[in-house]
Design a protein around this motif. Structure first.
Motif, mmCIF file in Angstrom:
data_model
loop_
_atom_site.group_PDB
_atom_site.id
_atom_site.type_symbol
_atom_site.label_atom_id
_atom_site.label_comp_id
_atom_site.label_asym_id
_atom_site.label_seq_id
_atom_site.Cartn_x
_atom_site.Cartn_y
_atom_site.Cartn_z
ATOM 1 N N ALA A 71 31.626 42.581 41.411
ATOM 2 C CA ALA A 71 30.782 41.556 40.820
ATOM 3 C C ALA A 71 31.568 40.313 40.432
ATOM 4 O O ALA A 71 30.987 39.290 40.163
ATOM 5 N N ILE A 72 32.868 40.398 40.387
ATOM 6 C CA ILE A 72 33.677 39.260 39.984
ATOM 7 C C ILE A 72 33.879 38.348 41.189
ATOM 8 O O ILE A 72 34.415 38.776 42.216
ATOM 9 N N PRO A 73 33.473 37.100 41.091
ATOM 10 C CA PRO A 73 33.583 36.182 42.240
ATOM 11 C C PRO A 73 35.021 36.032 42.729
ATOM 12 O O PRO A 73 35.958 36.001 41.955
ATOM 13 N N GLY A 74 35.153 35.963 44.053
ATOM 14 C CA GLY A 74 36.457 35.709 44.666
ATOM 15 C C GLY A 74 37.328 36.933 44.844
ATOM 16 O O GLY A 74 38.469 36.810 45.280
ATOM 17 N N GLN A 75 36.834 38.135 44.556
ATOM 18 C CA GLN A 75 37.669 39.334 44.635
ATOM 19 C C GLN A 75 37.478 40.141 45.917
ATOM 20 O O GLN A 75 38.341 40.933 46.274
ATOM 21 N N GLU A 76 36.366 39.941 46.600
ATOM 22 C CA GLU A 76 36.053 40.806 47.738
ATOM 23 C C GLU A 76 37.036 40.697 48.900
ATOM 24 O O GLU A 76 37.159 41.618 49.687
ATOM 25 N N ASN A 77 37.763 39.599 49.027
ATOM 26 C CA ASN A 77 38.714 39.441 50.130
ATOM 27 C C ASN A 77 40.116 39.120 49.630
ATOM 28 O O ASN A 77 40.809 38.279 50.190
ATOM 29 N N ALA A 78 40.532 39.802 48.581
ATOM 30 C CA ALA A 78 41.851 39.547 47.992
ATOM 31 C C ALA A 78 42.968 39.701 49.019
ATOM 32 O O ALA A 78 43.949 38.965 48.984
ATOM 33 N N GLN A 79 42.811 40.629 49.950
ATOM 34 C CA GLN A 79 43.873 40.880 50.929
ATOM 35 C C GLN A 79 44.172 39.652 51.775
ATOM 36 O O GLN A 79 45.282 39.502 52.278
ATOM 37 N N LYS A 80 43.223 38.734 51.897
ATOM 38 C CA LYS A 80 43.459 37.508 52.672
ATOM 39 C C LYS A 80 44.350 36.532 51.915
ATOM 40 O O LYS A 80 45.055 35.736 52.525
ATOM 41 N N ASP A 81 44.304 36.593 50.575
ATOM 42 C CA ASP A 81 45.099 35.684 49.753
ATOM 43 C C ASP A 81 46.502 36.203 49.472
ATOM 44 O O ASP A 81 47.398 35.430 49.160
ATOM 45 N N ILE A 82 46.689 37.525 49.566
ATOM 46 C CA ILE A 82 47.944 38.151 49.151
ATOM 47 C C ILE A 82 48.883 38.342 50.334
ATOM 48 O O ILE A 82 48.497 38.861 51.381
ATOM 49 N N GLU A 83 50.134 37.935 50.151
ATOM 50 C CA GLU A 83 51.191 38.160 51.143
ATOM 51 C C GLU A 83 52.227 39.090 50.504
ATOM 52 O O GLU A 83 52.630 38.870 49.352
ATOM 53 N N PHE A 88 52.732 51.603 53.044
ATOM 54 C CA PHE A 88 52.206 51.529 51.686
ATOM 55 C C PHE A 88 50.905 50.736 51.713
ATOM 56 O O PHE A 88 50.792 49.747 52.439
ATOM 57 N N THR A 89 49.943 51.166 50.912
ATOM 58 C CA THR A 89 48.665 50.476 50.793
ATOM 59 C C THR A 89 48.551 49.891 49.391
ATOM 60 O O THR A 89 48.626 50.623 48.404
ATOM 61 N N PHE A 90 48.389 48.578 49.325
ATOM 62 C CA PHE A 90 48.157 47.876 48.072
ATOM 63 C C PHE A 90 46.643 47.659 47.967
ATOM 64 O O PHE A 90 46.059 47.026 48.845
ATOM 65 N N SER A 91 46.023 48.181 46.909
ATOM 66 C CA SER A 91 44.584 48.045 46.698
ATOM 67 C C SER A 91 44.326 47.015 45.607
ATOM 68 O O SER A 91 45.083 46.932 44.638
ATOM 69 N N PHE A 92 43.219 46.272 45.775
ATOM 70 C CA PHE A 92 42.902 45.181 44.867
ATOM 71 C C PHE A 92 41.513 45.348 44.270
ATOM 72 O O PHE A 92 40.638 45.962 44.880
ATOM 73 N N LEU A 93 41.320 44.745 43.101
ATOM 74 C CA LEU A 93 40.017 44.712 42.472
ATOM 75 C C LEU A 93 39.027 44.093 43.449
ATOM 76 O O LEU A 93 39.329 43.085 44.082
ATOM 77 N N GLY A 94 37.874 44.697 43.596
ATOM 78 C CA GLY A 94 36.883 44.218 44.545
ATOM 79 C C GLY A 94 36.811 45.082 45.782
ATOM 80 O O GLY A 94 35.930 44.914 46.604
ATOM 81 N N GLY A 95 37.779 46.000 45.951
ATOM 82 C CA GLY A 95 37.704 46.965 47.039
ATOM 83 C C GLY A 95 38.544 46.680 48.269
ATOM 84 O O GLY A 95 38.613 47.515 49.163
ATOM 85 N N SER A 96 39.181 45.527 48.362
ATOM 86 C CA SER A 96 39.989 45.267 49.555
ATOM 87 C C SER A 96 41.382 45.872 49.388
ATOM 88 O O SER A 96 41.788 46.245 48.290
ATOM 89 N N SER A 97 42.098 45.977 50.496
ATOM 90 C CA SER A 97 43.454 46.532 50.459
ATOM 91 C C SER A 97 44.272 45.917 51.586
ATOM 92 O O SER A 97 43.736 45.303 52.503
ATOM 93 N N LYS A 98 45.575 46.113 51.470
ATOM 94 C CA LYS A 98 46.490 45.580 52.482
ATOM 95 C C LYS A 98 47.595 46.595 52.698
ATOM 96 O O LYS A 98 48.182 47.095 51.738
ATOM 97 N N ASN A 99 47.883 46.890 53.957
ATOM 98 C CA ASN A 99 48.965 47.812 54.308
ATOM 99 C C ASN A 99 50.225 47.031 54.630
ATOM 100 O O ASN A 99 50.166 45.950 55.222
#
Length: 165
Positions: free
Chosen positions: A33-45, A142-153
């Motif tokens: 429900a928090i705006p901007g969180q659903e695609n956190a993996q796109k912002d994180i390097e 390793f899988t990094f998981s973020f608020l909003g449900g996205s993740s990055k390997n």
């Protein structure tokens, strides 16, 4: 006369309850429900990754990395996991481990447009009870998981033994 007064009130109260519709709570996932969180993996390097055996007798690996949030929203790391490590905990090389340190990577805030470094000698991850087949020269995912449900390997090479912890 008082008896008739009460008999008139009771049907009115019951009718009011029947007409009144109950309030229904909204069913939603607060993390999404928090705006901007659903695609956190796109912002994180995730870069500058390394993994080294630091306690050969206890089979403990240290995991170092850099996290960069290139987005305009703050993000929250909610978990880090790996099939190569049964237990992953936060650690600081020069400080006493506390519950907050151990659980650091279950609620780590990544401010917008910020880089956080988890280096040798500072805060980093410890891989406890690793897969017995894990050896220097191999890679661990390793899988990094973020608020909003996205993740990055991220795939991290296992380096040579370096007893620094």
């Amino acid at each position: 006369m008082k008896l008739h007064y009460h008999l008139g009130i009771m049907p009115a109260l019951l009718a009011g309850l029947l007409v009144h519709t109950p309030a229904i709570a909204e069913d939603r996932d607060p993390g999404k429900a928090i705006p901007g969180q659903e695609n956190a993996q796109k912002d994180i390097e995730i870069k500058d990754v390394s993994m080294q055996l630091v306690r050969p007798a206890g089979h403990v690996y240290a995991v170092y990395f850099t996290l960069t949030n290139k987005g305009e929203n703050a993000h929250l790391v909610t978990n880090v996991s790996s099939s190569s490590c049964r237990t992953l905990v936060g650690h600081h090389s020069d400080q006493e481990s506390t519950t907050g340190t151990l659980n650091l990577f279950t609620h780590l805030s990544l401010p917008a447009n910020t880089t956080l470094v988890f280096p040798h000698g500072g805060y980093h991850l410890l891989c406890l009870d690793p897969d017995p087949a894990l050896k220097p020269g191999q890679e661990a995912t390793f899988t990094f998981s973020f608020l909003g449900g996205s993740s990055k390997n991220v795939t991290i090479p296992v380096g040579e033994e370096k007893a620094v912890e």
